[in-house]
Design an enzyme around this catalytic site. Sequence first.
Site, short mmCIF file in Angstrom:
data_model
loop_
_atom_site.label_atom_id
_atom_site.label_comp_id
_atom_site.label_asym_id
_atom_site.label_seq_id
_atom_site.Cartn_x
_atom_site.Cartn_y
_atom_site.Cartn_z
N LYS A 1 0.83 -1.21 0.00
CA LYS A 1 0.00 0.00 0.00
C LYS A 1 0.86 1.26 0.00
O LYS A 1 0.65 2.17 -0.80
CB LYS A 1 -0.93 0.02 1.23
N ARG B 1 -9.77 0.67 8.91
CA ARG B 1 -9.33 -0.68 9.25
C ARG B 1 -10.39 -1.44 10.02
O ARG B 1 -10.16 -2.58 10.38
CB ARG B 1 -8.09 -0.57 10.13
N ARG C 1 11.79 -5.29 5.01
CA ARG C 1 11.44 -3.88 4.75
C ARG C 1 12.33 -2.93 5.57
O ARG C 1 12.57 -3.13 6.73
CB ARG C 1 9.97 -3.67 5.14
N ARG D 1 11.13 -1.16 11.26
CA ARG D 1 10.05 -1.06 12.24
C ARG D 1 10.13 -2.19 13.25
O ARG D 1 10.37 -3.33 12.88
CB ARG D 1 8.70 -1.07 11.53
N ARG E 1 -0.83 -9.07 13.65
CA ARG E 1 -1.29 -8.07 12.68
C ARG E 1 -2.16 -8.72 11.59
O ARG E 1 -3.15 -8.15 11.16
CB ARG E 1 -0.07 -7.35 12.05
P1 ADP Z 1 2.28 -1.82 3.22
O1 ADP Z 1 2.31 -0.32 3.15
O2 ADP Z 1 1.06 -2.42 2.58
O3 ADP Z 1 2.50 -2.36 4.62
P2 ADP Z 1 4.83 -1.62 1.76
O4 ADP Z 1 4.46 -0.77 0.60
O5 ADP Z 1 5.61 -0.97 2.86
O6 ADP Z 1 3.52 -2.36 2.36
O7 ADP Z 1 5.62 -2.90 1.20
C1 ADP Z 1 6.19 -3.87 2.10
C2 ADP Z 1 7.59 -4.27 1.61
O8 ADP Z 1 7.46 -5.01 0.39
C3 ADP Z 1 8.51 -3.11 1.30
O9 ADP Z 1 9.82 -3.45 1.71
C4 ADP Z 1 8.43 -2.94 -0.22
O10 ADP Z 1 9.65 -2.47 -0.77
C5 ADP Z 1 8.14 -4.36 -0.69
N1 ADP Z 1 7.20 -4.41 -1.82
C6 ADP Z 1 6.12 -3.62 -2.06
N2 ADP Z 1 5.47 -3.98 -3.19
C7 ADP Z 1 6.14 -5.07 -3.67
C8 ADP Z 1 5.97 -5.93 -4.81
N3 ADP Z 1 4.96 -5.75 -5.68
N4 ADP Z 1 6.86 -6.96 -4.97
C9 ADP Z 1 7.88 -7.15 -4.09
N5 ADP Z 1 8.09 -6.37 -3.01
C10 ADP Z 1 7.25 -5.35 -2.78
P1 AMP Z 2 0.69 0.35 9.39
O1 AMP Z 2 1.81 1.33 9.24
O2 AMP Z 2 -0.50 0.69 8.54
O3 AMP Z 2 1.15 -1.09 9.23
O4 AMP Z 2 0.18 0.49 10.90
C1 AMP Z 2 1.04 0.21 12.00
C2 AMP Z 2 0.21 0.05 13.27
O5 AMP Z 2 -0.47 1.29 13.57
C3 AMP Z 2 -0.92 -1.00 13.22
O6 AMP Z 2 -0.47 -2.31 13.48
C4 AMP Z 2 -1.88 -0.48 14.29
O7 AMP Z 2 -1.41 -0.76 15.59
C5 AMP Z 2 -1.78 1.04 14.08
N1 AMP Z 2 -2.77 1.56 13.10
C6 AMP Z 2 -2.50 2.17 11.91
N2 AMP Z 2 -3.62 2.52 11.29
C7 AMP Z 2 -4.66 2.12 12.08
C8 AMP Z 2 -6.07 2.18 11.99
N3 AMP Z 2 -6.67 2.74 10.91
N4 AMP Z 2 -6.81 1.65 13.00
C9 AMP Z 2 -6.22 1.10 14.07
N5 AMP Z 2 -4.90 1.01 14.24
C10 AMP Z 2 -4.11 1.52 13.25
#
Ligand code: ADP
Ligand code: AMP
Length: 216
Positions: free
Chosen positions: A13, A88, A127, A161, A172
């Site tokens: 995302k 969420r 990541r 993270r 999660r």
């Molecule tokens: P989200 O925001 O949904 O938690 P991220 O965009 O941070 O996910 O992506 C998670 C990890 O996967 C990052 O390290 C990113 O570089 C990698 N990533 C994202 N999209 C892809 C993809 N299509 N293929 C492989 N790796 C990806």
């Molecule tokens: P994310 O960066 O989206 O993976 O979010 C990291 C953490 O923040 C999650 O595991 C939750 O603890 C909290 N969080 C982020 N967005 C929300 C949401 N919309 N509702 C509840 N908790 C959230």
Amino acid sequence: MILILLGPPGAGKGTQAKRLEETRGLVQLSTGDMLRAEVAAGSALGRQAKQIMDAGKLVPDEVIIGMIEGRLSQAGAAHGAILDGFPRTVAQAEALDAMLTKLGRRIDHVIELKVDEAALIDRISGRFTCAKCGAGYHDRFKPTAKPGVCDNCAGSEFVRRKDDNPETMKTRLEAYRQQTAPILPYYGARKLVRQVDGMAPVETVAAQIDAVLDGR
Ligand code: ADP
Ligand code: AMP
């Protein structure tokens, strides 16, 4: 345009939202990033959220709704927003509807990024982000061009993270299945949801999202 990117942690995302900011002038609203900024600032909200985030659980709805409302009206006034990690829960989705009605806006698309669980664990395990500009990377799938140097700002400090570990990931993913997945039928009933194969390479996912946004 108001676009919701929906998908489990690690689905891509944030990666896609950042690209859409550049290509379409939309503003990324990530509740996870907002919460991490509150934690870093040591605010009351951040102190309240930290333990919950570290455990991989969801922060209470009222905290999230209060936090995003002002940001949404600012972004809504501009070209539009990409909601990343919000809503969420169904309660958050209902609150979002109420906020958008007040602003005279509506949701244009909900894109569900579909990725296998094994791939999600691989993605979050590798990541990391640039500490200076927040650009996102992956040890294997998206390394920096020059080792130890950010492609975007040439920064040399990177962060991982605390909740990006396989153990917390279990909680999660469970939160996603139990609390977030029910949003899909909520929007599905309004014919807003489009599925995108998030297993594909970043550029292919981007092309699929562009096709949805351009009505192809
Ligand atoms: P989200 O925001 O949904 O938690 P991220 O965009 O941070 O996910 O992506 C998670 C990890 O996967 C990052 O390290 C990113 O570089 C990698 N990533 C994202 N999209 C892809 C993809 N299509 N293929 C492989 N790796 C990806
Ligand atoms: P994310 O960066 O989206 O993976 O979010 C990291 C953490 O923040 C999650 O595991 C939750 O603890 C909290 N969080 C982020 N967005 C929300 C949401 N919309 N509702 C509840 N908790 C959230």
